[in-house]
Scaffold this active site. Sequence first.
Site, short mmCIF file in Angstrom:
data_model
loop_
_atom_site.label_atom_id
_atom_site.label_comp_id
_atom_site.label_asym_id
_atom_site.label_seq_id
_atom_site.Cartn_x
_atom_site.Cartn_y
_atom_site.Cartn_z
CB ILE B 13 -0.20 17.63 -27.86
CG1 ILE B 13 -1.37 18.19 -26.95
CG2 ILE B 13 -0.56 17.88 -29.41
CD1 ILE B 13 -1.55 19.81 -27.24
CG HIS B 14 0.80 11.36 -29.01
ND1 HIS B 14 0.48 10.17 -29.89
CD2 HIS B 14 -0.10 11.35 -28.07
CE1 HIS B 14 -0.73 9.69 -29.60
NE2 HIS B 14 -1.11 10.14 -28.36
CB ALA B 15 2.22 11.89 -34.00
#
Lengths: 325, 87
Positions: B13-15
């Site tokens: 879960i990155h940006a």
Amino acid sequence: MDSSKQLSVRQFFEEEAGELRLTLLSDPMELGREIPQKNLHRPGLALAGYLELFTHDRIQVLGNTEISYLRSLSADQCRLAFERVFGLEIPCLVITNSNEPVPPMMELAAAAGVPVFQSELSTTELYHLLSDYLDDFFAPTETRHASLVDVYGTGLLLTGKSGIGKSEVALDLVERGHRLVADDVVIVTRKADRILMGQGNDLLQHMMEIRGLGILDVRQIYGIHAVRMQKRVEMIVELCLWEERGSIDRTGLDQETATILGLELPLIRLPIFPGKNITVICETLALNHHLKVYGYDSSQELNRRLLKTMEDRRRLRSYLRRDPE
Amino acid sequence: MTRELQVENELGIHARPAQHIVKIASRYKADFFIVKDGHRINGKSILGVLMLAAEQGSTVLLEADGEGATDLLDELEQLFQDRFYES
């Protein structure tokens, strides 16, 4: 190109005679012609007899080469050369380097009604300054209902519906030491097809209307340091109501853009609500824009850190899974 | 109401996935929290979601309470299954 703009040779001469060191060699009555476009032309080949693709509707510049060529011709050949060239509609002729016109030239120019100028400048200098002037004159412009403020050196164009508070935000920014370019009516000009320059209307200048107060003269109230004449537009800040916000970017990774006069600018849509200090947000936007120009993007930096953390964790996880101990 | 989901996309879960989660959650009135590694953060806060640094293979617990809670969890479950539209 804005076709509604008309530049007469007379206006050109009156405005630029000093800058371009021009002397009028023709009868002053013959200055009624229009200059239809911004480009210049040196009619060397046309004088030599090749008239295909001759862009006669440009200002024609005679440099050392043309004059020296004309001097090398016999009087009859010279006459023929000019008869061919003057057979087409020419806005005006400019001779550079203070060269004198060759003998039959003035007589034929007068007959054809072509004004002739002499300039003290070299051809290169004249080209430079004259192109600059014509570019400015023929630059496409558009009037925007907005406020333009120079915030820490970044030109922020504040847009939004009437009554949403553009002027109030602009006033607040001025109060905090930033500089107003124009309020309510911003004239945007596309310069050199690369940048957008914004300025106010000559009559309104730095007048502003604040609902409940009426008309204010920002320059008189806050002083000369609170205003500036023009500023490059670098960012559009659109104020909108919270209910009409649509989808708002939460990370700053997806930069929206808007187009003015065919050029794209970053667009920031700011929903307003009580307790939200738009002025401080505008200042931060301007500063963050500077950071980005210098190569630092906060959202990308955070994402980079995050991706590294997750990669490390993932590596550890798969190592532990395979470890029989 | 809770639901446990696994992060399956490669980058975690990155940006961008975080933005998808927050955008969906913000459309609902229900209170929404995500729990991971002892942190319980508000799922409508982008920085909160980012802080979890939920990598591929990790599991997160979604808690929703109030109007539309079930729909919210269904929608997010689909998003996790779709690997946040990534590989």
